[in-house]
Write a protein that holds these residues in place. Structure first.
Motif, PDB file in Angstrom:
ATOM      1  N   LYS A  65       0.848  -1.188   0.000  1.00  0.00           N
ATOM      2  CA  LYS A  65       0.000   0.000   0.000  1.00  0.00           C
ATOM      3  C   LYS A  65       0.882   1.236   0.000  1.00  0.00           C
ATOM      4  N   LEU A  66       0.429   2.283  -0.684  1.00  0.00           N
ATOM      5  CA  LEU A  66       1.208   3.512  -0.778  1.00  0.00           C
ATOM      6  C   LEU A  66       1.142   4.279   0.537  1.00  0.00           C
ATOM      7  N   GLY A  67       2.334   4.477   1.147  1.00  0.00           N
ATOM      8  CA  GLY A  67       2.405   5.330   2.333  1.00  0.00           C
ATOM      9  C   GLY A  67       2.306   6.793   1.910  1.00  0.00           C
ATOM     10  N   LYS A  68       2.566   7.695   2.840  1.00  0.00           N
ATOM     11  CA  LYS A  68       2.399   9.115   2.529  1.00  0.00           C
ATOM     12  C   LYS A  68       3.544   9.600   1.627  1.00  0.00           C
ATOM     13  N   ALA A  69       3.173  10.108   0.460  1.00  0.00           N
ATOM     14  CA  ALA A  69       4.183  10.622  -0.482  1.00  0.00           C
ATOM     15  C   ALA A  69       4.523  12.066  -0.127  1.00  0.00           C
ATOM     16  N   PRO A  70       5.799  12.457  -0.228  1.00  0.00           N
ATOM     17  CA  PRO A  70       6.143  13.852   0.058  1.00  0.00           C
ATOM     18  C   PRO A  70       5.580  14.777  -1.020  1.00  0.00           C
ATOM     19  N   VAL A  71       5.233  16.005  -0.632  1.00  0.00           N
ATOM     20  CA  VAL A  71       4.683  16.937  -1.629  1.00  0.00           C
ATOM     21  C   VAL A  71       5.773  17.492  -2.546  1.00  0.00           C
ATOM     22  N   THR A  72       7.034  17.229  -2.227  1.00  0.00           N
ATOM     23  CA  THR A  72       8.129  17.775  -3.049  1.00  0.00           C
ATOM     24  C   THR A  72       8.489  16.882  -4.235  1.00  0.00           C
ATOM     25  N   GLY A  73       7.755  15.769  -4.410  1.00  0.00           N
ATOM     26  CA  GLY A  73       7.989  14.945  -5.591  1.00  0.00           C
ATOM     27  C   GLY A  73       8.439  13.536  -5.283  1.00  0.00           C
ATOM     28  N   VAL A  74       8.342  12.693  -6.294  1.00  0.00           N
ATOM     29  CA  VAL A  74       8.640  11.263  -6.181  1.00  0.00           C
ATOM     30  C   VAL A  74       9.359  10.835  -7.455  1.00  0.00           C
ATOM     31  N   SER A  75      10.247   9.858  -7.334  1.00  0.00           N
ATOM     32  CA  SER A  75      10.920   9.294  -8.509  1.00  0.00           C
ATOM     33  C   SER A  75      10.321   7.932  -8.847  1.00  0.00           C
ATOM     34  N   PHE A  76       9.922   7.789 -10.104  1.00  0.00           N
ATOM     35  CA  PHE A  76       9.381   6.517 -10.599  1.00  0.00           C
ATOM     36  C   PHE A  76      10.395   5.808 -11.494  1.00  0.00           C
ATOM     37  N   ALA A  77      11.551   6.447 -11.722  1.00  0.00           N
ATOM     38  CA  ALA A  77      12.539   5.956 -12.686  1.00  0.00           C
ATOM     39  C   ALA A  77      13.102   4.596 -12.269  1.00  0.00           C
ATOM     40  N   SER A  78      13.404   3.779 -13.286  1.00  0.00           N
ATOM     41  CA  SER A  78      13.823   2.401 -13.038  1.00  0.00           C
ATOM     42  C   SER A  78      14.860   1.976 -14.064  1.00  0.00           C
ATOM     43  N   GLY A  79      15.995   1.465 -13.587  1.00  0.00           N
ATOM     44  CA  GLY A  79      17.035   0.974 -14.483  1.00  0.00           C
ATOM     45  C   GLY A  79      16.498  -0.054 -15.457  1.00  0.00           C
ATOM     46  N   GLY A  80      16.839   0.099 -16.725  1.00  0.00           N
ATOM     47  CA  GLY A  80      16.387  -0.845 -17.750  1.00  0.00           C
ATOM     48  C   GLY A  80      15.047  -0.502 -18.365  1.00  0.00           C
ATOM     49  N   ALA A  81      14.380   0.531 -17.835  1.00  0.00           N
ATOM     50  CA  ALA A  81      13.045   0.880 -18.344  1.00  0.00           C
ATOM     51  C   ALA A  81      13.130   1.413 -19.768  1.00  0.00           C
ATOM     52  N   GLY A  82      12.076   1.129 -20.526  1.00  0.00           N
ATOM     53  CA  GLY A  82      11.975   1.650 -21.883  1.00  0.00           C
ATOM     54  C   GLY A  82      10.632   2.301 -22.103  1.00  0.00           C
ATOM     55  N   ILE A  83      10.509   2.955 -23.242  1.00  0.00           N
ATOM     56  CA  ILE A  83       9.226   3.540 -23.638  1.00  0.00           C
ATOM     57  C   ILE A  83       8.287   2.417 -24.059  1.00  0.00           C
ATOM     58  N   LEU A  84       8.840   1.447 -24.791  1.00  0.00           N
ATOM     59  CA  LEU A  84       8.040   0.331 -25.312  1.00  0.00           C
ATOM     60  C   LEU A  84       8.016  -0.809 -24.296  1.00  0.00           C
ATOM     61  N   ASN A  85       6.862  -1.421 -24.142  1.00  0.00           N
ATOM     62  CA  ASN A  85       6.735  -2.443 -23.099  1.00  0.00           C
ATOM     63  C   ASN A  85       7.667  -3.633 -23.319  1.00  0.00           C
ATOM     64  N   GLU A  86       7.948  -3.985 -24.604  1.00  0.00           N
ATOM     65  CA  GLU A  86       8.812  -5.159 -24.816  1.00  0.00           C
ATOM     66  C   GLU A  86      10.247  -4.931 -24.349  1.00  0.00           C
ATOM     67  N   THR A  87      10.680  -3.657 -24.324  1.00  0.00           N
ATOM     68  CA  THR A  87      12.038  -3.351 -23.848  1.00  0.00           C
ATOM     69  C   THR A  87      12.203  -3.798 -22.404  1.00  0.00           C
ATOM     70  N   ASN A  88      11.146  -3.687 -21.633  1.00  0.00           N
ATOM     71  CA  ASN A  88      11.221  -3.971 -20.208  1.00  0.00           C
ATOM     72  C   ASN A  88      11.383  -5.447 -19.878  1.00  0.00           C
TER      73      ASN A  88
END
Length: 341
Positions: free
Chosen positions: A80-103
């Motif tokens: 479950k998502l705990g309290k997120a800071p109002v100053t922002g969050v990082s969703f970035a992930s090593g190996g991530a791509g724009i296209l789903n097959e890249t992942n």
């Protein structure tokens, strides 16, 4: 705290991952061990694919905000998502791509589509917390940074790539741009108005590609299609602005910045542009930076930390250019101009 930028929401790949992959149990791409982080303030590995800080850290510093925590670090044991800071969050992930097959290449990563879904959950929470009027104002002034695309090109141009048998290079880069277009429109629908988008760098000049070529030269084919993708990305951004005049953006031409650094390394205080600082084998690019790798002592002389990623000093240089660089590298606005709107 910068009132002009209340938050930064970071989407992307290992260039800006600040620890999400550490929390992916079966991911093959992790930087949670030495010698990563050797120059980070704690001296310890943090999940950043760097000897120290990365571009996400430097951009946050520029606007007076803390680096957004990795989204997965906010989840409780029950996911479950705990309290997120109002100053922002990082969703970035090593190996991530724009296209789903890249992942699928690295067993487990957070695709860009999934990153946008996670953002929608954070957004819902902030709307509840701040109320819809205040939340709308918050998102309108926040920065939405997108640093992605390299892994899609790596997937296409790697040896024995199955994807390259399914699409021509042009079809492939067009698919990348069209998919990103849809995801940016979704972010717009979720309140994003200020985008910071980087193109793809000279993917063919990283040690992993150079070591495959005679004379350790760049892979010109990969570089050519990186420029073609970037051209499509620039058209996409102009169209988005035409369709929604309340969108403003800064496009960072990392390809041009990297090209200048490779042609004139001495201007940037860089001495080694081909070999990685940390690794083993030819150009130290036969294996990634792991505890068994050797690493250089003069890290600020190197363009590359490992077989794919820049050193901390180069990430800082690029963040400086993104923030206050000329129109040659940051257009139509740099980030300093974008935050003042």
């Amino acid at each position: 705290m910068s009132q002009s930028v209340p938050g930064i929401y970071m989407f992307g790949d290992s260039l800006v991952d600040v620890g999400n992959n550490n929390r992916l149990p079966i991911s093959l791409l992790k930087a949670s061990f030495p010698h990563n982080g050797i120059d980070y303030p704690t001296g310890k590995a943090t999940g950043r694919f760097s000897n120290g800080k990365n571009a996400a850290d430097f951009l946050a510093e520029k606007v007076g905000l803390p680096t957004g925590p990795p989204y997965l670090s906010l989840l409780s044991i029950g996911r479950k998502l705990g309290k997120a800071p109002v100053t922002g969050v990082s969703f970035a992930s090593g190996g991530a791509g724009i296209l789903n097959e890249t992942n699928k290449l690295f067993k487990q990563t957070i695709s860009l589509t999934q990153q946008v879904e996670y953002y929608s959950l954070v957004r819902d929470q902030l709307v509840q917390q701040l109320g819809s009027t205040q939340a709308r104002a918050h998102f309108t002034k926040s920065l939405f940074m997108i640093v992605i695309g390299s892994n899609d090109l790596f997937a296409y141009f790697k040896k024995d790539s199955k994807i390259s048998k399914q699409y021509t290079p042009k079809q492939y880069v067009d698919r990348m741009a069209a998919t990103l277009d849809q995801l940016m429109k979704r972010l717009y629908g979720l309140g994003a108005r200020k985008f910071v988008v980087t193109g793809v760098g000279m993917t063919g000049c990283c040690p992993a590609f150079r070591k495959q070529n005679p004379g350790n030269e760049c892979n010109t084919h990969s570089n050519h299609w990186a420029t073609k993708y970037n051209d499509g990305l620039k058209i996409l951004l102009r169209k988005l602005k035409l369709e929604s005049s309340d969108i403003n953006y800064s496009y960072f031409d990392i390809y041009a910045a990297m090209s200048d650094l490779i042609k004139n390394p001495q201007t940037y205080g860089i001495r080694e542009i081909k070999e990685a600082c940390c690794g083993l084998g030819k150009l130290k690019a036969d294996i990634p930076c792991t505890p068994v790798s050797t690493y250089c002592s003069n890290r600020s002389d190197y363009l590359f930390w490992d077989l794919y990623h820049p050193t901390e000093i180069v990430s800082k240089t690029f963040a400086d250019l993104l923030y206050s660089g000329s129109i040659q590298v940051a257009h139509p606005l740099n980030v300093a101009q974008l935050v003042r709107l």
